[in-house]
Write an enzyme that holds these catalytic residues in place. Structure first.
Site, PDB file in Angstrom:
ATOM      1  N   GLU A 264      11.181  30.022  22.979  1.00 11.02           N
ATOM      2  CA  GLU A 264      11.254  29.421  24.161  1.00 11.02           C
ATOM      3  C   GLU A 264      10.203  29.487  25.196  1.00 11.02           C
ATOM      4  O   GLU A 264       9.787  30.667  25.265  1.00 11.02           O
ATOM      5  CB  GLU A 264      12.703  29.684  24.829  1.00 11.02           C
ATOM      6  CG  GLU A 264      13.209  29.092  25.974  1.00 11.02           C
ATOM      7  CD  GLU A 264      14.288  29.406  26.751  1.00 11.02           C
ATOM      8  OE1 GLU A 264      14.831  28.876  27.446  1.00 11.02           O
ATOM      9  OE2 GLU A 264      14.841  30.486  26.161  1.00 11.02           O
ATOM     10  N   LYS A 349      16.329  20.646  25.948  1.00  9.58           N
ATOM     11  CA  LYS A 349      17.524  21.565  26.051  1.00  9.58           C
ATOM     12  C   LYS A 349      18.659  20.868  26.720  1.00  9.58           C
ATOM     13  O   LYS A 349      18.595  20.235  27.614  1.00  9.58           O
ATOM     14  CB  LYS A 349      17.372  22.894  26.925  1.00  9.58           C
ATOM     15  CG  LYS A 349      18.497  23.864  26.836  1.00  9.58           C
ATOM     16  CD  LYS A 349      17.899  25.148  27.679  1.00  9.58           C
ATOM     17  CE  LYS A 349      19.097  26.006  27.652  1.00  9.58           C
ATOM     18  NZ  LYS A 349      18.779  27.328  28.452  1.00  9.58           N
ATOM     19  N   CYS A 404      17.955  28.701  23.388  1.00 12.05           N
ATOM     20  CA  CYS A 404      18.496  29.589  24.237  1.00 12.05           C
ATOM     21  C   CYS A 404      20.101  29.781  23.689  1.00 12.05           C
ATOM     22  O   CYS A 404      20.317  29.727  22.549  1.00 12.05           O
ATOM     23  CB  CYS A 404      18.433  29.399  25.556  1.00 12.05           C
ATOM     24  SG  CYS A 404      19.059  30.907  26.702  1.00 12.05           S
TER      25      CYS A 404
END
Length: 542
Positions: A264, A349, A404
């Site tokens: 990420e 995301k 994440c």
């Protein structure tokens, strides 16, 4: 009194250490009796204590247990001391809900409300669903059924009913344990033992069936890059220095490889900003792709294309993506995938971290944050993504991307199975809580998706657990991660991951069956108490 203290103290020890990353044994025992011991101890105090005292005891018991489970949040080196306030609010909320539920359990045993006890496992699933789906972005960590994830058979049980089914069966088993300790009847023993064995028997049977049919014929050749940077270290480096280090790591990759995966936000500036000069990076570029023409200024996309050209493979990398909407800059936490054919696919995301990626509460929340925690008042708005993250890696293999802690939500990853993805890819960064338990806690929550959906997974992390895991939850390869005793080192994990997948009930129905049970249970227990109240009023009138 001594027995009460013994029961409550023993339950505290068992539940505290019932974490898959700490103790497999404590996790298994906790699923059988950890909470049942607590309820039996509280039940012994009913005659000598008020309900207020019993609730307070259950509250502080839960508060201390959850405080230990979420102790990784107290690593404040990067996130600041305001995290203590967030930590306190979170565990207080969890303590209030479980203390109230525990008092309901004790009341049902005390008054012999057997009809209500039947509904209580579903009631707890309803309570947990509120924080799983509705508390800010959702709190998926440390649900009651998580200790089942300590064993392969317990994780495989999730392929039937997901996280909610795991919590349901743990509560049901512990209610059975409490009934054994209260009544000591053969029926209670039998019911408890059936509940204890059920998830392992069902999960184990399917696990062994899949294992016998497992195939290694088709694999994805993966290179997972672990830069080894903490957020602070990366912030102190120039973008060119970061790329120099990444290219140096990639030089050790041995072709053939199908995809190179980076964590990420591996590099700054987004995909298309011309932030690099050829003169400054000439030596690194020529070592990567000799005799290639470069413009005087180039972008992160040019770097990625060079890697793809050098290793003849797809590349997946996490980075930020900026977008101007009506004169206001918005920021996305994105994953960029470049196929071998040169096509770029972006994924944004969808589940953002409260405080770190957005301020809850809209304008009011932002005003409070600016007044009390100005260091967290974001100067821009980060937006959640809106579309699925299916990307084509090879001609035959598609991946479903998460970023994440998205991977810890089954409902968020479930669509990838339905969209025919072959493998899950997670890009993450656990470095914000250095030298803590978070890397393993995050990993164990994420690996549940493998067996829930019957899909393999690859994870790329800066300092956490970078690993490849097959569809049965077995680790194919893993790099050392940062802990209190072990610093992390930059490295590359090159491994062939079997892309064998299999059908699961959870992949077909998701959380819907257990959510239906949860709603029905709430209605059932409310109806039960209303019915009893009606009978009581009728009896008093007579």
């Amino acid at each position: 009194m001594f027995k009460s203290v013994l029961y409550i103290g023993l339950s505290w020890v068992l539940v505290c250490f019932a974490q898959p990353d700490i103790s497999t044994l404590a996790s298994v025992i906790c699923c059988m009796c950890g909470y049942g011991l607590l309820w039996r101890g509280l039940l012994s105090l009913v005659d000598s204590s008020s309900w207020r005292k019993i609730w307070c005891l259950a509250f502080f018991w839960t508060w201390s247990v959850e405080g230990f489970h979420f102790s990784w949040m107290l690593e404040d080196f990067y996130v600041g001391t305001s995290i203590y306030f967030v930590w306190c609010l979170l565990i207080s909320y969890l303590a209030v809900t479980f203390a109230s539920f525990s008092c309901l359990v004790v009341l049902c045993f005390r008054k012999q409300y057997w009809g209500a006890l039947f509904w209580l496992p579903g009631v707890w699933v309803a309570i947990e669903s509120v924080r799983y789906y509705g508390l800010l972005s959702g709190v998926s960590f440390d649900f009651i059924g998580w200790p089942l994830a300590a064993t392969a058979y317990g994780r495989q049980f999730g392929s039937f009913f997901g996280w909610a089914g795991q919590s349901f069966v743990v509560i049901a088993t512990n209610l059975g344990c409490c009934s054994v300790l209260v009544f000591r009847k053969s029926f209670s023993y039998g019911l408890w033992l059936v509940c204890c064995a059920f998830p392992y028997f069902l999960g184990g049977t399917y696990y062994e069936y899949v294992r016998r049919h497992f195939s290694n014929e088709e694999v994805l050749r993966v290179a997972i890059v672990q830069p080894g940077y903490s957020p602070h270290m990366q912030g102190a480096r120039t973008a060119s220095a970061i790329w120099s280090n990444l290219v140096s790591l990639c030089q050790g990759i041995c072709p053939p490889v199908d995809v190179i995966v980076f964590p990420e936000v591996s590099v700054p500036f987004g995909l298309h900003r011309q932030a690099y000069s050829f003169h400054e990076n000439q030596q690194v570029l020529e070592s990567l792709v000799p005799n290639k023409f470069w413009n005087e200024f180039f972008t992160n996309l040019d770097w990625i294309r060079a890697l793809s050209e050098r290793f003849q493979c797809a590349v997946i990398m996490g980075m930020e993506r900026w977008e101007d909407k009506n004169g206001v800059m918005h920021l996305y936490n994105a994953a960029e995938c470049l196929s071998l054919q040169g096509e770029v696919t972006s994924y944004d995301k969808r589940i953002l971290v409260p405080g770190g990626e957005y301020i809850p509460g809209g304008k009011f929340g932002f005003s409070l944050c600016k007044a009390f925690f100005p260091e967290f008042a974001l100067p821009f708005q980060r937006l959640p993504g809106e579309k699925s993250g299916i990307v084509q890696i090879t001609e035959r293999i598609k991946a479903g991307i998460s970023i994440c802690y998205e991977e810890t939500f089954g409902y968020a990853i479930l669509p990838y199975k339905r969209q025919k993805a072959d493998i899950l890819v997670n890009l993450t960064n656990d470095g914000w809580y250095p030298h803590s338990r978070l890397p393993l806690v995050h990993f164990y929550h994420g690996v549940l998706r493998n067996q829930e959906l019957g899909m393999p997974c690859i994870r790329a992390c800066h300092t956490g657990v970078s690993a490849a895991v097959d569809s049965l939850g077995r680790i194919v390869g893993v790099l050392p991660w940062e802990s209190k005793t072990c610093p992390v080192c930059p490295d590359v994990l090159q491994v062939s991951v079997p892309v064998y997948s299999y059908p699961t009930i959870y992949a077909k129905f998701g959380d819907a069956p257990l959510l239906f049970v949860a709603v029905s249970s709430v209605l059932g227990v409310v109806g039960y108490f209303l019915k009893r109240r009606g009978k009581t009023l009728t009896g008093s009138d007579i």
